[in-house]
Design an enzyme around this catalytic site. Structure first.
Site, PDB file in Angstrom:
ATOM      1  N   GLY A   4      61.166 -38.754  31.169  1.00 27.92           N
ATOM      2  CA  GLY A   4      61.652 -37.858  30.120  1.00 27.92           C
ATOM      3  C   GLY A   4      60.684 -37.468  29.023  1.00 27.92           C
ATOM      4  CB  CYS A   5      57.614 -35.429  28.981  1.00 27.70           C
ATOM      5  SG  CYS A   5      58.033 -34.129  30.146  1.00 27.70           S
ATOM      6  CG  HIS A   6      63.586 -34.122  27.772  1.00 33.69           C
ATOM      7  ND1 HIS A   6      63.454 -34.701  29.019  1.00 33.69           N
ATOM      8  CD2 HIS A   6      64.766 -34.563  27.269  1.00 33.69           C
ATOM      9  CE1 HIS A   6      64.514 -35.448  29.261  1.00 33.69           C
ATOM     10  NE2 HIS A   6      65.329 -35.391  28.211  1.00 33.69           N
TER      11      HIS A   6
END
Length: 170
Positions: free
Chosen positions: A135-137
């Site tokens: 989850g880079c968001h």
């Protein structure tokens, strides 16, 4: 060897699905997911390749669809990353983040022993090969702002994902 043939030999299995943020494509080497792409301007990186899926790619798609429906808050499919030691360290930090959790570029820099290297962390995050699954968001600026997103339609896509997980942002 042409580019499509090279891509097929590196990750021979491919699966796609439609989601609220656009089409998503997953690539697998047969044992793990090697790449996830979110549609950008109506296209995916491997649009020229036919679907040739396997069990791990199918499971990744099923889990992603459950995520978008709100039924799934974590992913259990294996991922295989290739990158520099610094990138791998950053991606490991991203993988520790769970649904609704948020961190900052500076916090990740500190966690990987590179305090003050927020820009370098941003570069590593931008090259995350498996967004959504890793989850880079969930990374914001120190002030809680969205400073960019390399996938889909950029900030608009990141804002949708943050809102989906009820993560506040500026």
């Amino acid at each position: 060897m042409d580019t499509l043939t090279q891509l097929r030999s590196a990750s021979p299995y491919l699966q796609r699905c439609d989601t609220p943020i656009g089409r998503i494509e997953v690539a697998s080497d047969g044992d793990a997911i090697t790449a996830v792409a979110i549609e950008h301007n109506g296209s995916l990186p491997h649009d020229g390749l036919a679907y040739d899926s396997n069990a791990v790619a199918d499971e990744a798609i099923a889990q992603l669809l459950d995520y978008f429906e709100g039924y799934r808050r974590g992913f259990s499919v294996p991922v295989a990353h290739r990158g520099t030691p610094f990138q791998l360290a950053v991606w490991q930090q991203l993988a520790r983040l769970r649904w609704g959790q948020v961190t900052t570029y500076g916090a990740i820099a500190a966690a990987v022993g590179k305090t003050g290297s927020g820009r370098a962390v941003g570069g590593a995050i931008a090259s995350n090969p498996t967004p959504l699954l890793v989850g880079c968001h969930r990374v914001l600026s120190a002030t809680g702002r969205i400073t960019g997103y390399s996938w889909g339609e950029g900030v608009k896509t990141k804002a949708w994902l943050l809102d989906h997980e009820s993560i506040g942002h500026a």
